[in-house]
Write a protein that holds these residues in place. Sequence first.
Motif, mmCIF file in Angstrom:
data_model
loop_
_atom_site.group_PDB
_atom_site.id
_atom_site.type_symbol
_atom_site.label_atom_id
_atom_site.label_comp_id
_atom_site.label_asym_id
_atom_site.label_seq_id
_atom_site.Cartn_x
_atom_site.Cartn_y
_atom_site.Cartn_z
ATOM 1 N N SER A 172 3.986 6.166 -18.218
ATOM 2 C CA SER A 172 2.671 6.510 -18.733
ATOM 3 C C SER A 172 1.842 5.240 -18.926
ATOM 4 O O SER A 172 2.339 4.300 -19.532
ATOM 5 C CB SER A 172 2.825 7.234 -20.082
ATOM 6 N N PRO A 173 0.630 5.205 -18.398
ATOM 7 C CA PRO A 173 0.020 6.203 -17.514
ATOM 8 C C PRO A 173 0.726 6.235 -16.155
ATOM 9 O O PRO A 173 1.452 5.306 -15.815
ATOM 10 C CB PRO A 173 -1.424 5.713 -17.384
ATOM 11 N N VAL A 174 0.492 7.314 -15.430
ATOM 12 C CA VAL A 174 1.133 7.455 -14.119
ATOM 13 C C VAL A 174 0.142 8.033 -13.121
ATOM 14 O O VAL A 174 -0.771 8.777 -13.497
ATOM 15 C CB VAL A 174 2.400 8.348 -14.224
ATOM 16 N N VAL A 175 0.326 7.636 -11.877
ATOM 17 C CA VAL A 175 -0.435 8.206 -10.760
ATOM 18 C C VAL A 175 0.448 9.254 -10.093
ATOM 19 O O VAL A 175 1.502 8.911 -9.573
ATOM 20 C CB VAL A 175 -0.815 7.112 -9.737
ATOM 21 N N PRO A 176 0.085 10.554 -10.143
ATOM 22 C CA PRO A 176 0.917 11.585 -9.500
ATOM 23 C C PRO A 176 0.833 11.526 -7.971
ATOM 24 O O PRO A 176 0.080 10.727 -7.407
ATOM 25 C CB PRO A 176 0.326 12.899 -10.025
ATOM 26 N N GLY A 177 1.595 12.411 -7.345
ATOM 27 C CA GLY A 177 1.491 12.593 -5.891
ATOM 28 C C GLY A 177 2.727 12.120 -5.150
ATOM 29 O O GLY A 177 3.073 10.943 -5.225
ATOM 30 N N HIS A 178 3.392 13.054 -4.438
ATOM 31 C CA HIS A 178 4.625 12.676 -3.753
ATOM 32 C C HIS A 178 4.735 13.291 -2.367
ATOM 33 O O HIS A 178 5.832 13.534 -1.878
ATOM 34 C CB HIS A 178 5.830 13.079 -4.609
ATOM 35 N N GLN A 179 3.608 13.551 -1.739
ATOM 36 C CA GLN A 179 3.617 13.975 -0.326
ATOM 37 C C GLN A 179 2.587 13.086 0.364
ATOM 38 O O GLN A 179 1.488 13.516 0.669
ATOM 39 C CB GLN A 179 3.220 15.437 -0.199
ATOM 40 N N VAL A 180 3.001 11.834 0.552
ATOM 41 C CA VAL A 180 2.053 10.781 0.873
ATOM 42 C C VAL A 180 2.150 10.413 2.355
ATOM 43 O O VAL A 180 3.222 10.067 2.838
ATOM 44 C CB VAL A 180 2.350 9.511 0.043
ATOM 45 N N VAL A 181 1.027 10.486 3.042
ATOM 46 C CA VAL A 181 0.967 10.020 4.430
ATOM 47 C C VAL A 181 0.049 8.813 4.476
ATOM 48 O O VAL A 181 -1.046 8.833 3.906
ATOM 49 C CB VAL A 181 0.414 11.117 5.365
ATOM 50 N N GLY A 182 0.504 7.756 5.144
ATOM 51 C CA GLY A 182 -0.329 6.564 5.244
ATOM 52 C C GLY A 182 0.226 5.624 6.282
ATOM 53 O O GLY A 182 1.134 5.983 7.043
ATOM 54 N N VAL A 183 -0.333 4.423 6.322
ATOM 55 C CA VAL A 183 0.140 3.427 7.281
ATOM 56 C C VAL A 183 0.643 2.200 6.529
ATOM 57 O O VAL A 183 0.144 1.860 5.448
ATOM 58 C CB VAL A 183 -0.956 3.021 8.289
ATOM 59 N N VAL A 184 1.656 1.564 7.120
ATOM 60 C CA VAL A 184 2.229 0.360 6.523
ATOM 61 C C VAL A 184 1.227 -0.775 6.687
ATOM 62 O O VAL A 184 0.851 -1.126 7.801
ATOM 63 C CB VAL A 184 3.573 0.002 7.189
ATOM 64 N N GLU A 185 0.795 -1.312 5.564
ATOM 65 C CA GLU A 185 -0.192 -2.387 5.631
ATOM 66 C C GLU A 185 0.450 -3.742 5.391
ATOM 67 O O GLU A 185 -0.054 -4.772 5.827
ATOM 68 C CB GLU A 185 -1.303 -2.144 4.595
ATOM 69 N N GLU A 186 1.585 -3.733 4.684
ATOM 70 C CA GLU A 186 2.216 -5.020 4.364
ATOM 71 C C GLU A 186 3.701 -4.769 4.116
ATOM 72 O O GLU A 186 4.073 -3.730 3.562
ATOM 73 C CB GLU A 186 1.560 -5.555 3.077
ATOM 74 N N ASN A 187 4.526 -5.708 4.534
ATOM 75 C CA ASN A 187 5.960 -5.637 4.249
ATOM 76 C C ASN A 187 6.278 -6.578 3.101
ATOM 77 O O ASN A 187 5.870 -7.750 3.120
ATOM 78 C CB ASN A 187 6.773 -6.050 5.480
ATOM 79 N N GLY A 188 7.021 -6.092 2.105
ATOM 80 C CA GLY A 188 7.484 -6.963 1.032
ATOM 81 C C GLY A 188 8.600 -7.869 1.557
ATOM 82 O O GLY A 188 9.069 -7.700 2.686
ATOM 83 N N PRO A 189 9.057 -8.810 0.722
ATOM 84 C CA PRO A 189 10.117 -9.725 1.153
ATOM 85 C C PRO A 189 11.335 -8.951 1.656
ATOM 86 O O PRO A 189 11.808 -8.027 1.000
ATOM 87 C CB PRO A 189 10.458 -10.507 -0.125
ATOM 88 N N GLY A 190 11.789 -9.301 2.859
ATOM 89 C CA GLY A 190 12.998 -8.685 3.408
ATOM 90 C C GLY A 190 12.780 -7.335 4.058
ATOM 91 O O GLY A 190 13.704 -6.790 4.673
ATOM 92 N N ALA A 191 11.598 -6.750 3.940
ATOM 93 C CA ALA A 191 11.357 -5.436 4.559
ATOM 94 C C ALA A 191 10.956 -5.640 6.020
ATOM 95 O O ALA A 191 10.071 -6.453 6.305
ATOM 96 C CB ALA A 191 10.254 -4.687 3.809
#
Length: 331
Positions: free
Chosen positions: A58-77
Amino acid sequence: MRACVLDSPAPIETSPLRLREVPKPLPAAGQVLVRVQACGVCRTDLHVVEGELPPRKSPVVPGHQVVGVVEENGPGASRFPLGARVGVPWLYRADGVCGYCRSDRENLCESAEFTGWTVDGGYAEYLAAPEEFVYALPEGFSGLHAAPLLCAGIIGFRTLRLSGVEPGGSLAMYGFGAAAHVAIQVARHWNIGVYAFSRDQRHRKLALDLGAVWAGGSFDQPPLKLDAALIFAPAGELVPAALRVLKRGGTVALGGIHMSPIPPLDYGLLYHERAIRSVANNTRRDGEDFLRIAAEIPIHTEVREFALAEANAALNALKNDAIRGAAVLRV
Ligand SMILES: [Zn+2]
Ligand SMILES: [Zn+2]
């Protein structure tokens, strides 16, 4: 970035989600940063917003059917190239080490995290998620039409599998929202006769349009006894109703994360080896199997589009059975 934020749970009629500027997430080790294109609206989001699921962040952003594009890779991804189209589902991550995870039951992991409940989800312009739990999306689905596959589709598919219904069999579906409107397409592909039960005339119409052999009210009797039943509506009184329409040995599979109390049952309804089983979350295998089948059939999702700023209105419409198919936020 812009995000729809829930500060504390409240009835959806009070519009508890607030669209505001929040910091853009940074992808941690092993995570991808996803630029969101569309996010499906699920009844579970309503349970988060209204507090039937107790707040875990809390607070939280809802939503778990997410379509999008990979914009950045974190370390090791490194699993996805930049620009790859991906889907982020409800199971955000599991620990990978517990007994459940090591026996192909990561859906039951006690340390699991859930998108849009224990971590921020997709009612936002960006989210970060572990690359191992993100799906590559099949071609042929627009972002808006792919979004409902990621929970309504996957959970509906797991519910269908756990009901034990066989190809050529007969199946009751209670509640004809987003999950049922996808599950019926898989069932029909397997030559299963679907009997739809809904309190809402519009949902019965959708079921018939999608090939149900019969549609009636929630407590009506179909013309014959059925092999299995799926319940997608969060109403406990449907459990005895569903048992009443089952053949001996049939299973009632409960697809929701929350349900109102189940009334006392006459043992005669359960006897003859009828079973009631809940369905909790899903494994990555469920998701991969389902997305492959969804592309093969191919599944067509009926969507009603809302702007990100209209998330409260979308959830309100869902609560009032006013969505034909699935509501999706265009981000
Ligand atoms: Zn685990
Ligand atoms: Zn969901």
